[in-house]
Write a protein that holds these residues in place. Structure first.
Motif, PDB file in Angstrom:
ATOM      1  N   TYR A  35       0.842  -1.202   0.000  1.00 52.97           N
ATOM      2  CA  TYR A  35       0.000   0.000   0.000  1.00 52.97           C
ATOM      3  C   TYR A  35       0.874   1.248   0.000  1.00 52.97           C
ATOM      4  O   TYR A  35       1.868   1.312   0.731  1.00 52.97           O
ATOM      5  CB  TYR A  35      -0.900   0.022   1.245  1.00 52.97           C
ATOM      6  CG  TYR A  35      -2.021  -0.990   1.158  1.00 52.97           C
ATOM      7  CD1 TYR A  35      -3.291  -0.611   0.729  1.00 52.97           C
ATOM      8  CD2 TYR A  35      -1.795  -2.322   1.469  1.00 52.97           C
ATOM      9  CE1 TYR A  35      -4.311  -1.541   0.616  1.00 52.97           C
ATOM     10  CE2 TYR A  35      -2.814  -3.259   1.362  1.00 52.97           C
ATOM     11  CZ  TYR A  35      -4.065  -2.861   0.932  1.00 52.97           C
ATOM     12  OH  TYR A  35      -5.071  -3.785   0.818  1.00 52.97           O
ATOM     13  N   LYS A  50      -3.544   3.802  -0.604  1.00 52.89           N
ATOM     14  CA  LYS A  50      -4.103   3.037  -1.736  1.00 52.89           C
ATOM     15  C   LYS A  50      -3.199   1.862  -2.085  1.00 52.89           C
ATOM     16  O   LYS A  50      -1.971   1.939  -1.927  1.00 52.89           O
ATOM     17  CB  LYS A  50      -4.289   3.950  -2.947  1.00 52.89           C
ATOM     18  CG  LYS A  50      -3.017   4.588  -3.426  1.00 52.89           C
ATOM     19  CD  LYS A  50      -3.211   5.387  -4.703  1.00 52.89           C
ATOM     20  CE  LYS A  50      -1.835   5.898  -5.173  1.00 52.89           C
ATOM     21  NZ  LYS A  50      -1.822   6.901  -6.154  1.00 52.89           N
ATOM     22  N   GLU A  51      -3.841   0.802  -2.580  1.00 56.11           N
ATOM     23  CA  GLU A  51      -3.035  -0.365  -2.937  1.00 56.11           C
ATOM     24  C   GLU A  51      -2.234  -0.072  -4.208  1.00 56.11           C
ATOM     25  O   GLU A  51      -2.725   0.612  -5.108  1.00 56.11           O
ATOM     26  CB  GLU A  51      -3.937  -1.593  -3.140  1.00 56.11           C
ATOM     27  CG  GLU A  51      -3.080  -2.827  -3.306  1.00 56.11           C
ATOM     28  CD  GLU A  51      -3.833  -4.148  -3.274  1.00 56.11           C
ATOM     29  OE1 GLU A  51      -5.059  -4.155  -3.027  1.00 56.11           O
ATOM     30  OE2 GLU A  51      -3.168  -5.176  -3.517  1.00 56.11           O
ATOM     31  N   HIS A  92      -6.489  -0.869   7.413  1.00 55.26           N
ATOM     32  CA  HIS A  92      -6.063  -1.409   6.114  1.00 55.26           C
ATOM     33  C   HIS A  92      -5.305  -2.736   6.272  1.00 55.26           C
ATOM     34  O   HIS A  92      -4.866  -3.317   5.277  1.00 55.26           O
ATOM     35  CB  HIS A  92      -5.171  -0.399   5.382  1.00 55.26           C
ATOM     36  CG  HIS A  92      -5.925   0.788   4.863  1.00 55.26           C
ATOM     37  ND1 HIS A  92      -6.238   1.881   5.630  1.00 55.26           N
ATOM     38  CD2 HIS A  92      -6.459   1.026   3.646  1.00 55.26           C
ATOM     39  CE1 HIS A  92      -6.905   2.762   4.911  1.00 55.26           C
ATOM     40  NE2 HIS A  92      -7.065   2.263   3.696  1.00 55.26           N
TER      41      HIS A  92
END
Ligand code: F6P
Length: 323
Positions: A35, A50-51, A92
């Motif tokens: 990430y 965000k990935e 996450h």
């Protein structure tokens, strides 16, 4: 460990993108999810995460700056800020971090690890080259080359007009950029915070040079120089040597941008892989660095608190070669 987060923090440096690319691709190679955390610790606090895929980092190895953006976070200095950041990481499922930055970044990382136990491996990313535990930091080589390009141009005009130029280069508390620019740019003198300098010595050096029939001179001043900045030093010198035609150039942030040199691309790639494999080998609270061209891991405590000494041989070289 299944999920790793990567972020860039503090002043950006050429080669950070090469490092992000290496972290992402090394994670994929080792079957980890990765990430990207945007804007350093600020993005960790706000959950701007965000990935990243192999495709996310294609065509970036040659780009300056950082695709993850960077910031110096005030909120992360507070306990509440760090608690919010930890919550976001948990949300996450991020179990380990690669922190690319400088002293401030590692100071935050050390504290964060102490409070929440999350494994963190650092990568030295700063043009200043002032981190203990690595011969070179990411971006230093590119910054020196950028500054040298400018110095060469200044030399042309200095020579045409028989002028003295004071050129200020970056280095908040350190003289590494100044020293290498002094050698590569053929400067008469280099003023850096690691040494005791004096206006009298600047004047003496200039006088000696002109007595040996030099017609122009370049003096490189590190931003962190203790006797003053390039402008104030130039004023003091002009007061004593009124006949000299003196000009000042401050190179500033151009030194932070631009396409990374070959050296910085390789360094970023090696340290990116080193950081991921460090985490997989259960290392934490360490910075991956390169000492004598070998990957090494140095505890954050040492990188933060130990002083990397300037190489006195290089200072001697500037002095001898300016005769
Ligand atoms: O740490 C890198 C550096 O470029 C220093 O050389 C300089 O003093 C500082 O960052 C400038 O920071 P900023 O871009 O936040 O003004």
């Amino acid at each position: 460990m299944k999920k790793i987060g990567v972020f860039t923090s503090g002043g950006d440096a050429p080669g950070m993108n090469a490092c992000i690319r290496a972290v992402v691709r090394s994670c994929i190679y080792h079957k980890l999810q990765v990430y990207g955390i945007l804007r350093g610790y600020n993005g960790m606090i706000s959950g701007d995460i965000k990935e990243l895929t192999s495709h996310s980092v294609s065509n970036i190895i040659q780009r300056g700056g950082t695709i993850l953006k960077s910031a110096r976070s005030e909120e992360f200095k507070t306990k509440e800020g760090r608690a919010k950041a930890y919550e976001q990481l948990q949300k996450h499922g991020i179990e380990g971090l690669v922190a690319i930055g400088g002293n401030g970044t590692f100071t935050g990382a050390e504290l964060f690890h102490a409070e929440f136990g999350i494994p963190i491996v650092g990568v030295p990313g700063t043009i200043d080259n002032d981190l203990y535990g690595t011969d070179y930091t990411l971006g230093f080589d590119t910054a020196v080359n950028t500054a040298l390009e400018a110095l060469d141009k200044i030399r042309d005009t200095a020579d045409s007009h028989d002028r003295v130029f004071f050129v200020e280069v970056m280095g908040r508390d350190s003289g590494y950029i100044a020293m290498e620019c002094g050698i590569g740019g053929g400067a008469e003198l280099v003023l850096i915070p690691e040494r005791d300098d004096s206006i009298d010595n600047v004047i003496h050096t200039l006088r000696e040079g002109f007595n040996r029939s030099k017609t122009s001179s370049i003096i490189v001043v590190a931003e962190g120089e203790e006797i003053g900045n390039a402008n104030s030093i130039a004023r003091l010198v002009k007061n004593k040597l009124k006949h000299l035609d003196i000009r000042v150039t401050t190179l500033g942030h151009i030194q932070r941008g631009g396409s990374p040199s070959g050296y910085d691309r390789t360094l970023g790639s090696r340290l990116g892989l080193g950081a991921v494999e460090g985490l997989l080998n259960n290392l934490t609270n360490v910075m991956a660095g390169m000492v004598n061209n070998q990957l090494t891991y140095t505890p954050f405590g040492d990188t933060i608190r130990k002083k990397k000494h300037i190489n006195e041989d290089l200072m001697r070289l500037v002095h001898i070669l300016s005769v």
